[in-house]
Design a protein around this motif. Structure first.
Motif, PDB file in Angstrom:
ATOM      1  N   ASN A  24      43.328  32.955  39.952  1.00 46.09           N
ATOM      2  CA  ASN A  24      41.969  32.744  39.455  1.00 46.09           C
ATOM      3  C   ASN A  24      41.590  31.268  39.447  1.00 46.09           C
ATOM      4  O   ASN A  24      40.451  30.920  39.747  1.00 46.09           O
ATOM      5  N   TYR A  27      40.599  30.478  42.989  1.00 47.97           N
ATOM      6  CA  TYR A  27      39.275  31.007  43.307  1.00 47.97           C
ATOM      7  C   TYR A  27      38.175  30.198  42.625  1.00 47.97           C
ATOM      8  O   TYR A  27      37.165  29.869  43.235  1.00 47.97           O
ATOM      9  N   ASN A  28      38.386  29.893  41.354  1.00 44.68           N
ATOM     10  CA  ASN A  28      37.329  29.253  40.565  1.00 44.68           C
ATOM     11  C   ASN A  28      37.146  27.771  40.877  1.00 44.68           C
ATOM     12  O   ASN A  28      36.159  27.175  40.446  1.00 44.68           O
ATOM     13  N   GLU A  43      36.989  36.172  35.879  1.00 44.02           N
ATOM     14  CA  GLU A  43      38.266  36.858  35.640  1.00 44.02           C
ATOM     15  C   GLU A  43      38.492  38.062  36.555  1.00 44.02           C
ATOM     16  O   GLU A  43      39.505  38.753  36.424  1.00 44.02           O
ATOM     17  N   TYR A  45      39.347  40.183  40.121  1.00 41.74           N
ATOM     18  CA  TYR A  45      40.517  40.018  40.980  1.00 41.74           C
ATOM     19  C   TYR A  45      40.172  39.482  42.371  1.00 41.74           C
ATOM     20  O   TYR A  45      40.774  38.537  42.836  1.00 41.74           O
ATOM     21  N   ILE A  50      34.421  37.960  42.169  1.00 40.95           N
ATOM     22  CA  ILE A  50      34.285  36.727  41.386  1.00 40.95           C
ATOM     23  C   ILE A  50      32.970  36.020  41.700  1.00 40.95           C
ATOM     24  O   ILE A  50      32.288  35.526  40.805  1.00 40.95           O
TER      25      ILE A  50
END
Length: 140
Positions: A24, A27-28, A43, A45, A50
């Protein structure tokens, strides 16, 4: 009653993606920068969820995100120490992954297994092994 204080060595399966990696976090930060878009469901997957991407956009960016992830995803804080502690206590550690393509028996599978192996070496989780040897040993 007799008490036995016998030390048992366990065999422990360790998942790679999302357990050893900070999926995460990757990704973030990195994917958000790549897509120039803020997370909608931080949060979730999949990166499509996201960022609230359509299935077609998720497919469009999928291979770029996977490639970047395989090379650049950070090791989760404390993961190496935890694995070393378990290994030093005599437990057997086995990697588990459902990472895309890793189990494929074609060139794509070979490429993604190699990327996983390089990531594990880069993060000090396995010792460098000679070419062609598929055995991975955790570093203690």
């Amino acid at each position: 009653m007799e008490i036995h204080n016998e030390k048992k060595n366990l065999t422990i399966g360790v998942d790679v993606d999302g357990t050893l990696t900070d999926l995460n976090g990757f990704y973030n930060t990195k994917v958000a920068k790549m897509l120039k878009k803020e997370p909608v469901l931080p949060e979730a997957y999949s990166f499509g969820e996201i960022f609230g991407l359509s299935k077609s956009k998720e497919l469009l960016y999928g291979s770029k995100v996977l490639e970047k992830y395989c090379k650049e995803c950070p090791l989760r804080d404390g993961a190496k120490t935890t694995l070393s502690n378990l290994k030093n206590k005599g437990h057997n550690l086995h990697l588990i992954t459902a990472r895309k393509f890793v189990t494929s028996s074609n060139l794509l599978g070979y490429r993604y297994r190699k990327l996983l192996h390089k990531w594990l070496e880069k993060n000090g989780l396995i010792a460098k092994v000679p070419s062609g040897n598929s055995v991975m040993k955790f570093v203690s």
